[in-house]
Design an enzyme around this catalytic site. Structure first.
Site, PDB file in Angstrom:
ATOM      1  N   ASP A 217       0.307  -1.143   0.278  1.00 32.46           N
ATOM      2  CA  ASP A 217       0.172   0.025   0.273  1.00 32.46           C
ATOM      3  C   ASP A 217       0.796   1.256   0.048  1.00 32.46           C
ATOM      4  OD1 ASP A 217       0.802  -0.277   2.408  1.00 32.46           O
ATOM      5  OD2 ASP A 217      -1.091  -0.933   3.259  1.00 32.46           O
TER       6      ASP A 217
ATOM      7  N   ASN B 249      -7.760  -2.981  14.502  1.00 31.53           N
ATOM      8  CA  ASN B 249      -9.253  -3.122  13.419  1.00 31.53           C
ATOM      9  C   ASN B 249      -9.183  -4.427  12.824  1.00 31.53           C
ATOM     10  OD1 ASN B 249      -8.377  -1.952  11.274  1.00 31.53           O
ATOM     11  ND2 ASN B 249      -9.773  -0.195  11.352  1.00 31.53           N
TER      12      ASN B 249
ATOM     13  N   HIS C 157      -7.370  -4.733  10.172  1.00 31.19           N
ATOM     14  CA  HIS C 157      -6.798  -4.213   8.615  1.00 31.19           C
ATOM     15  C   HIS C 157      -5.750  -4.988   8.019  1.00 31.19           C
ATOM     16  CE1 HIS C 157      -4.971  -0.231   9.833  1.00 31.19           C
ATOM     17  NE2 HIS C 157      -3.994  -1.357   9.269  1.00 31.19           N
TER      18      HIS C 157
ATOM     19  N   GLU D 280      -9.790  -1.627   5.145  1.00 26.03           N
ATOM     20  CA  GLU D 280      -9.972  -1.408   6.525  1.00 26.03           C
ATOM     21  C   GLU D 280     -11.357  -2.427   6.287  1.00 26.03           C
ATOM     22  OE1 GLU D 280      -9.202   0.091   8.668  1.00 26.03           O
ATOM     23  OE2 GLU D 280      -8.279   2.604   8.354  1.00 26.03           O
TER      24      GLU D 280
HETATM   25  C1  GLP Z   1      -1.124   0.646   8.615  1.00 24.68           C
HETATM   26  C2  GLP Z   1      -1.052  -0.272   7.315  1.00 24.68           C
HETATM   27  C3  GLP Z   1      -0.276  -1.993   7.559  1.00 24.68           C
HETATM   28  C4  GLP Z   1      -0.209  -2.367   8.530  1.00 24.68           C
HETATM   29  C5  GLP Z   1      -0.525  -1.180   9.953  1.00 24.68           C
HETATM   30  C6  GLP Z   1       0.437  -1.889  11.087  1.00 24.68           C
HETATM   31  O1  GLP Z   1      -1.317   0.819   8.730  1.00 24.68           O
HETATM   32  N1  GLP Z   1      -1.366  -0.145   6.030  1.00 24.68           N
HETATM   33  O2  GLP Z   1       0.311  -2.787   6.109  1.00 24.68           O
HETATM   34  O3  GLP Z   1      -0.118  -3.703   8.993  1.00 24.68           O
HETATM   35  O4  GLP Z   1      -0.659  -0.074   9.476  1.00 24.68           O
HETATM   36  O5  GLP Z   1       1.517  -0.946  11.773  1.00 24.68           O
HETATM   37  P1  GLP Z   1       2.445  -1.018  12.603  1.00 24.68           P
HETATM   38  O6  GLP Z   1       2.882  -2.470  11.634  1.00 24.68           O
HETATM   39  O7  GLP Z   1       3.025  -0.445  12.868  1.00 24.68           O
HETATM   40  O8  GLP Z   1       1.149  -1.789  14.426  1.00 24.68           O
END
Ligand code: GLP
Length: 235
Positions: free
Chosen positions: A62, A128, A130, A135
């Protein structure tokens, strides 16, 4: 689904690193990569290793809409800093956050994904549930999309920005169908903030309300968790 729980998340990062070693043992591969704090220690291990990615391909999940690749908060910039500038791949693909023609960008990225089937996909998870930026409510059969980020995701990601107003409200994300087409998936998570999402992923119903729950239907998934993230599981 294989579920591995570690006292320290460092050991989970070591295990994820081992999967990269194994994958490369049989030749160059296509790796699906994620951003966020979760895979940072894994990328550090890759950087410090003698693994060679120069014949491999990476495809990222992403990118924030509206941030160019050289914007310090873009996922492209993150990947350059944490991995690509130290360990160049033959090709590294990410959605182009600067592309305002979303129809064009979605088509382009779907073609990238069609041309580069993913051997090993790394995932984090949002609190949440995702995956990527899919989402709650995202369709299980979805391909690349321009997504509206939920208030909880904007809130969770504001720590990377100076002000919450600076967090982009949209992102391009690989769809759930593309993630599910990876041959192998490794999802990593640590900390109590992820415990509910991990519970839903493993023990809840398969529902778009918790996008990661679709992983119950993938034939080769490994979860690498610390104790806090696994706390609600009945193992
Ligand atoms: C973001 C990314 C995800 C990631 C998530 C968790 O929203 N788009 O790919 O897995 O956050 O992030 P973190 O690893 O910083 O908790």
């Amino acid at each position: 689904m294989e579920i591995l729980v570690y006292d320290q998340f460092d050991a989970a990062s070591d295990k994820a690193f081992d999967f990269f070693v194994q994958a490369l043992a049989t030749g160059p591969k296509t790796f699906g990569l994620a951003t966020g704090s979760t895979p940072e220690a894994l990328y550090q291990r890759l950087v410090e290793s003698d693994l060679d990615f120069s014949q491999s391909v990476s495809v990222n999940l992403d990118e924030y809409y509206g941030l160019s690749s050289d914007h310090p908060k873009s996922y492209h910039y993150f990947m350059n800093q944490h991995l690509f500038q130290h360990k160049p791949f033959k090709h590294s693909y990410l959605p182009d956050g600067d592309q305002t023609d979303s129809d064009y960008e979605i088509k382009r990225y779907n073609q990238v994904l069609a041309d580069n089937p993913i051997d090993l996909q790394i995932l984090g998870i949002g609190s949440n549930g995702h995956i990527g930026f899919n989402e709650p409510g995202a369709p299980f059969d979805g391909l690349t999309q321009l997504v509206d980020l939920t208030p909880s995701t904007i809130e969770a990601n504001k720590r990377f920005f100076d002000r919450v107003e600076d967090v982009p409200t949209q992102a391009y994300s690989m769809g759930i169908a593309s993630i599910m087409s990876a041959k192998k998936i490794i999802l990593m998570a640590y900390g109590e903030k992820k415990a509910d999402a991990i519970y839903g992923l493993v023990e809840g119903p398969v529902t778009p309300d918790l996008p990661a729950s679709i992983l119950q239907r993938h034939p080769d998934v490994t979860l690498l968790l610390d104790k806090a993230a696994a706390a609600k599981l009945h193992l």
